[in-house]
Design a protein around this motif. Structure first.
Motif, PDB file in Angstrom:
ATOM      1  N   VAL B  99       0.862  -1.182   0.000  1.00 44.50           N
ATOM      2  CA  VAL B  99       0.000   0.000   0.000  1.00 44.50           C
ATOM      3  C   VAL B  99       0.898   1.230   0.000  1.00 44.50           C
ATOM      4  O   VAL B  99       1.733   1.406   0.893  1.00 44.50           O
ATOM      5  CB  VAL B  99      -0.946   0.010   1.219  1.00 44.50           C
ATOM      6  N   ASP B 100       0.746   2.056  -1.018  1.00 42.97           N
ATOM      7  CA  ASP B 100       1.497   3.304  -1.123  1.00 42.97           C
ATOM      8  C   ASP B 100       0.606   4.477  -0.708  1.00 42.97           C
ATOM      9  O   ASP B 100      -0.623   4.382  -0.771  1.00 42.97           O
ATOM     10  CB  ASP B 100       1.972   3.523  -2.565  1.00 42.97           C
ATOM     11  N   GLY B 101       1.212   5.562  -0.311  1.00 46.27           N
ATOM     12  CA  GLY B 101       0.471   6.789  -0.054  1.00 46.27           C
ATOM     13  C   GLY B 101      -0.129   6.879   1.331  1.00 46.27           C
ATOM     14  O   GLY B 101      -0.765   7.889   1.669  1.00 46.27           O
ATOM     15  N   THR B 102       0.041   5.850   2.140  1.00 45.16           N
ATOM     16  CA  THR B 102      -0.448   5.830   3.514  1.00 45.16           C
ATOM     17  C   THR B 102       0.685   5.260   4.366  1.00 45.16           C
ATOM     18  O   THR B 102       1.304   4.281   3.957  1.00 45.16           O
ATOM     19  CB  THR B 102      -1.687   4.911   3.644  1.00 45.16           C
ATOM     20  N   PRO B 103       0.992   5.869   5.511  1.00 48.83           N
ATOM     21  CA  PRO B 103       2.040   5.268   6.359  1.00 48.83           C
ATOM     22  C   PRO B 103       1.703   3.814   6.660  1.00 48.83           C
ATOM     23  O   PRO B 103       0.550   3.489   6.956  1.00 48.83           O
ATOM     24  CB  PRO B 103       1.990   6.130   7.634  1.00 48.83           C
ATOM     25  N   SER B 104       2.693   2.947   6.571  1.00 45.63           N
ATOM     26  CA  SER B 104       2.419   1.516   6.714  1.00 45.63           C
ATOM     27  C   SER B 104       1.735   1.197   8.040  1.00 45.63           C
ATOM     28  O   SER B 104       0.861   0.331   8.108  1.00 45.63           O
ATOM     29  CB  SER B 104       3.713   0.713   6.590  1.00 45.63           C
ATOM     30  N   ASP B 105       2.113   1.911   9.107  1.00 43.91           N
ATOM     31  CA  ASP B 105       1.511   1.636  10.419  1.00 43.91           C
ATOM     32  C   ASP B 105       0.014   1.949  10.434  1.00 43.91           C
ATOM     33  O   ASP B 105      -0.709   1.507  11.327  1.00 43.91           O
ATOM     34  CB  ASP B 105       2.202   2.460  11.507  1.00 43.91           C
ATOM     35  N   ASP B 106      -0.453   2.760   9.469  1.00 42.99           N
ATOM     36  CA  ASP B 106      -1.879   3.107   9.416  1.00 42.99           C
ATOM     37  C   ASP B 106      -2.679   2.191   8.498  1.00 42.99           C
ATOM     38  O   ASP B 106      -3.900   2.341   8.390  1.00 42.99           O
ATOM     39  CB  ASP B 106      -2.044   4.559   8.932  1.00 42.99           C
ATOM     40  N   VAL B 107      -2.004   1.296   7.818  1.00 44.59           N
ATOM     41  CA  VAL B 107      -2.723   0.343   6.944  1.00 44.59           C
ATOM     42  C   VAL B 107      -3.368  -0.718   7.824  1.00 44.59           C
ATOM     43  O   VAL B 107      -2.734  -1.263   8.728  1.00 44.59           O
ATOM     44  CB  VAL B 107      -1.763  -0.300   5.918  1.00 44.59           C
ATOM     45  N   ARG B 108      -4.664  -0.958   7.609  1.00 42.28           N
ATOM     46  CA  ARG B 108      -5.412  -1.895   8.447  1.00 42.28           C
ATOM     47  C   ARG B 108      -6.061  -2.976   7.591  1.00 42.28           C
ATOM     48  O   ARG B 108      -6.499  -2.697   6.465  1.00 42.28           O
ATOM     49  CB  ARG B 108      -6.538  -1.161   9.196  1.00 42.28           C
ATOM     50  N   ILE B 109      -6.157  -4.160   8.163  1.00 42.00           N
ATOM     51  CA  ILE B 109      -6.921  -5.230   7.531  1.00 42.00           C
ATOM     52  C   ILE B 109      -8.356  -4.743   7.339  1.00 42.00           C
ATOM     53  O   ILE B 109      -8.937  -4.143   8.248  1.00 42.00           O
ATOM     54  CB  ILE B 109      -6.881  -6.505   8.400  1.00 42.00           C
ATOM     55  N   GLY B 110      -8.904  -4.987   6.164  1.00 34.82           N
ATOM     56  CA  GLY B 110     -10.271  -4.573   5.883  1.00 34.82           C
ATOM     57  C   GLY B 110     -10.376  -3.284   5.091  1.00 34.82           C
ATOM     58  O   GLY B 110     -11.443  -2.966   4.561  1.00 34.82           O
ATOM     59  N   MET B 111      -9.286  -2.527   5.016  1.00 41.97           N
ATOM     60  CA  MET B 111      -9.324  -1.281   4.230  1.00 41.97           C
ATOM     61  C   MET B 111      -9.572  -1.592   2.757  1.00 41.97           C
ATOM     62  O   MET B 111      -9.034  -2.548   2.218  1.00 41.97           O
ATOM     63  CB  MET B 111      -7.997  -0.527   4.346  1.00 41.97           C
ATOM     64  N   ARG B 112     -10.383  -0.731   2.129  1.00 43.01           N
ATOM     65  CA  ARG B 112     -10.602  -0.846   0.683  1.00 43.01           C
ATOM     66  C   ARG B 112      -9.482  -0.113  -0.044  1.00 43.01           C
ATOM     67  O   ARG B 112      -9.118   1.021   0.320  1.00 43.01           O
ATOM     68  CB  ARG B 112     -11.955  -0.251   0.321  1.00 43.01           C
ATOM     69  N   VAL B 113      -8.949  -0.736  -1.069  1.00 39.91           N
ATOM     70  CA  VAL B 113      -7.808  -0.180  -1.801  1.00 39.91           C
ATOM     71  C   VAL B 113      -8.017  -0.352  -3.298  1.00 39.91           C
ATOM     72  O   VAL B 113      -8.832  -1.189  -3.734  1.00 39.91           O
ATOM     73  CB  VAL B 113      -6.480  -0.864  -1.364  1.00 39.91           C
ATOM     74  N   SER B 114      -7.291   0.441  -4.066  1.00 41.26           N
ATOM     75  CA  SER B 114      -7.384   0.374  -5.526  1.00 41.26           C
ATOM     76  C   SER B 114      -5.989   0.265  -6.133  1.00 41.26           C
ATOM     77  O   SER B 114      -5.027   0.837  -5.619  1.00 41.26           O
ATOM     78  CB  SER B 114      -8.082   1.622  -6.079  1.00 41.26           C
ATOM     79  N   ALA B 115      -5.923  -0.468  -7.240  1.00 44.00           N
ATOM     80  CA  ALA B 115      -4.641  -0.795  -7.859  1.00 44.00           C
ATOM     81  C   ALA B 115      -4.150   0.300  -8.787  1.00 44.00           C
ATOM     82  O   ALA B 115      -4.942   1.018  -9.405  1.00 44.00           O
ATOM     83  CB  ALA B 115      -4.772  -2.102  -8.647  1.00 44.00           C
ATOM     84  N   SER B 116      -2.825   0.394  -8.896  1.00 44.99           N
ATOM     85  CA  SER B 116      -2.212   1.157  -9.977  1.00 44.99           C
ATOM     86  C   SER B 116      -0.897   0.459 -10.316  1.00 44.99           C
ATOM     87  O   SER B 116      -0.418  -0.378  -9.552  1.00 44.99           O
ATOM     88  CB  SER B 116      -1.986   2.616  -9.577  1.00 44.99           C
ATOM     89  N   VAL B 117      -0.381   0.795 -11.467  1.00 41.27           N
ATOM     90  CA  VAL B 117       0.872   0.173 -11.901  1.00 41.27           C
ATOM     91  C   VAL B 117       2.016   1.127 -11.594  1.00 41.27           C
ATOM     92  O   VAL B 117       2.003   2.284 -12.021  1.00 41.27           O
ATOM     93  CB  VAL B 117       0.826  -0.179 -13.401  1.00 41.27           C
ATOM     94  N   ALA B 118       2.977   0.626 -10.830  1.00 43.59           N
ATOM     95  CA  ALA B 118       4.170   1.408 -10.502  1.00 43.59           C
ATOM     96  C   ALA B 118       5.339   0.868 -11.308  1.00 43.59           C
ATOM     97  O   ALA B 118       5.285  -0.235 -11.841  1.00 43.59           O
ATOM     98  CB  ALA B 118       4.461   1.297  -9.007  1.00 43.59           C
ATOM     99  N   GLY B 119       6.404   1.654 -11.368  1.00 40.54           N
ATOM    100  CA  GLY B 119       7.562   1.218 -12.126  1.00 40.54           C
ATOM    101  C   GLY B 119       7.285   1.267 -13.614  1.00 40.54           C
ATOM    102  O   GLY B 119       6.228   1.720 -14.059  1.00 40.54           O
ATOM    103  N   ALA B 120       8.237   0.774 -14.383  1.00 42.35           N
ATOM    104  CA  ALA B 120       8.084   0.850 -15.836  1.00 42.35           C
ATOM    105  C   ALA B 120       8.795  -0.330 -16.476  1.00 42.35           C
ATOM    106  O   ALA B 120       9.703  -0.922 -15.884  1.00 42.35           O
ATOM    107  CB  ALA B 120       8.673   2.159 -16.366  1.00 42.35           C
ATOM    108  N   GLY B 121       8.346  -0.656 -17.685  1.00 42.78           N
ATOM    109  CA  GLY B 121       9.002  -1.707 -18.458  1.00 42.78           C
ATOM    110  C   GLY B 121       9.024  -3.024 -17.710  1.00 42.78           C
ATOM    111  O   GLY B 121       8.024  -3.422 -17.105  1.00 42.78           O
ATOM    112  N   ASP B 122      10.168  -3.697 -17.718  1.00 40.89           N
ATOM    113  CA  ASP B 122      10.300  -4.989 -17.040  1.00 40.89           C
ATOM    114  C   ASP B 122      10.133  -4.850 -15.531  1.00 40.89           C
ATOM    115  O   ASP B 122       9.873  -5.831 -14.842  1.00 40.89           O
ATOM    116  CB  ASP B 122      11.681  -5.586 -17.319  1.00 40.89           C
TER     117      ASP B 122
END
Ligand code: ZN
Lengths: 383, 141
Positions: B99-122
């Protein structure tokens, strides 16, 4: 009619070598020392061995390298790997090979010098490519994710997990061979360094050196040997995944499958077991194994371990050598569950002896909560 | 080496290559079995649910729920702490991610999240962000 493998073979020799630190020795050297000593324990020599069951993290063809080093010419060998549980699985294949007369004396052996050679967990398998971008620390991250899920689902607490480590340390203090014997409290575990939430360094197994060896023969001649035989009563293996995201329910391991089949082969149930050796790579392992093998209900493992049941003086002696958490963990711990079981069944466990132990359970764990192998061993009275 | 045509897999090559080529183009595609209808991840040439080999690619909805989460502790000079999680896609499969964009300590089981593609190429890979307005901390099964 009982299962044809029940009571078909027995362990007549066990030994360890290089437990803790074996500075200056190679993995193969301490494996050889343990093998020599286990055979001596059985009144045998390497010349008598014709079945080889072995695995290490340092050989690409373990049976070939170990067979050559020990001067063996096996008529049957086995070194398939399902991780740290492999050695408990070899109890099953060795019993099969002995019963089928493919060999007469089976040597199960293992050695690792990962502490003094590398000083960190061996992780040869590495990340699979779909996990690699996220940089999980294997195997710790996978166990942390399973632990977090168990806490979320069942309300298991870090203090309950810590009770597993405290119980193991209590037993280790009664085992002169154990590597970590200092006092340990729940608060010590809770305040120790966090590695991958919610797992602290004290929720993790040790990183030590160590070797172990086990000698098995057919039951019909087991009483010819100097020490009281420990009979193979039942065993079963199961595995469902490799990567932790592929485990259908991260709070339920394949021990829910291996356990009942092992008990069925043995004609036993959990209440018959006097002493348990559960592969404790992390504190969550012990809780999951107790639940999945039927020693408490699913989700109640945390409360069960926090009651003190596992510790010396408790109602269910678990990991009486101190386990992977406090005795030793050279990378693949499975063989040590067998060796401690035999020492308990023989009454050789000294200050940590469980009085009147007749039936012992070993549960091997491999990979990331992946392979589960359950075996039941018993004294002659249990045949 | 030349790739070979695999039934149910579009283009030349296997499922792994097909998945990574889509990612490199900024798309997160997953597979669905035509025999049993199950979605699955990671990419395979057979269905792990029924053994079927008639497999189609579909665009992932990208909608998911945090199934478990951990903060891997790392020294600041080595880059500091970071998140590793297991998400359950709305289509059913689970995958390891971050999970990006949220401090890891604040990430909780059950949170709704949405995908994006990070990085490039391979080096492209799927990450997730906590849904802004829908963020919720309950709802895990
Ligand atoms: Zn299918």
């Amino acid at each position: 009619m009982s299962h044809p493998l029940r009571g078909a073979a027995a362990i007549v020799g066990v030994a360890t070598a290089g437990i803790g630190e074996a500075a200056g020795f190679t993995a193969t050297e301490i494996l050889a020392q343990a093998s020599h000593a286990a055979l001596a324990d059985a009144g045998l020599t390497l010349r008598d061995v014709d079945g080889l069951f072995t695995n290490t993290a340092v050989h690409s063809h373990p049976a070939l390298s170990i067979g050559e080093y020990l001067g063996l010419r096996p008529t049957f060998s086995e070194s398939s790997s399902i991780g740290g549980a492999s050695f408990v699985a070899y109890l099953i294949t060795a019993t099969m090979a002995l019963q089928a007369r493919l060999c007469d004396v089976a040597l199960i052996c293992y050695g690792s010098n990962q502490r003094t050679a590398l000083g960190r967990l061996e992780a040869k398998s590495g990340s699979q490519s779909y996990e690699a971008p996220y940089q999980p620390r294997h195997p710790i991250t996978s166990y942390a994710l399973a632990t977090a899920r168990h806490m979320h689902r069942y309300g298991t607490t870090r203090a309950q997990l810590a009770a597993v480590a405290v119980a193991a340390r209590g037993w280790a203090q009664r085992n002169p061979e154990a590597f970590m014997r200092d006092p340990l409290t729940v608060d010590d575990v809770l305040s120790s360094r966090m590695v991958s939430d919610p797992i602290t360094v004290r929720d993790c197994c040790l990183v030590t050196d160590g070797a172990g060896a086990v000698v098995m023969v057919r039951a019909e001649r087991a009483k010819e040997f100097p020490k009281a035989p420990s009979y193979f009563l039942g065993g079963a293996m199961a595995h469902w995944h490799m990567q932790i995201d592929q485990l259908p329910d991260m709070t339920v391991t394949a021990a829910t499958d291996s356990g009942p089949r092992a008990f069925a082969m043995a004609g036993l149930s959990p209440r018959d077991v006097d002493v348990l050796q559960l592969y404790d790579a992390f504190t969550i392992n012990t809780i999951l194994a107790l639940e999945d093998l039927g020693f408490c209900r699913k989700g109640e493992g945390g409360a069960f371990v926090a009651s003190g049941a596992l510790a010396p003086g408790g109602s269910l002696p678990v990991n009486t050598n101190g386990g992977g958490l406090s005795c030793c963990h050279p990378g693949m711990y499975g063989i040590f569950t067998i060796i401690e079981s035999v020492r308990q069944l023989r009454g050789e466990a000294g200050e940590r002896q469980v009085a009147g132990a007749e039936i012992a359970l070993c549960n091997g764990n491999g990979g990331r909560l992946a392979s589960q192998v359950t075996a039941l061993l018993g004294t002659a009275a249990t045949l | 080496m030349t790739g070979q045509q695999i039934p149910g897999v579009q283009g030349v090559g296997g499922a792994d290559r097909r998945f990574k080529e889509a990612l490199a183009a900024g798309r997160f595609d997953i597979q669905r079995c035509r025999s049993c209808g199950s979605h699955f991840f990671y990419p395979r040439v057979i269905c792990p649910h029924c053994g079927g080999s008639e497999i189609e690619w579909v665009a992932a909805s990208g909608r998911a729920t945090v199934h478990s989460t951990t903060t891997v502790r790392r020294k600041a000079e080595q880059g500091g702490d970071y998140n590793v999680c297991i998400v359950e896609l709305d289509e059913g499969p689970r995958m390891m991610s971050r999970v990006d964009g949220t401090p890891s300590d604040d990430v909780r089981i059950g949170m709704r999240v949405s995908a994006s593609v990070a990085g490039a190429g391979d080096g492209a890979f799927v990450v997730f962000h906590v849904d802004g307005r829908d963020a919720q901390q309950e709802g895990a099964r």
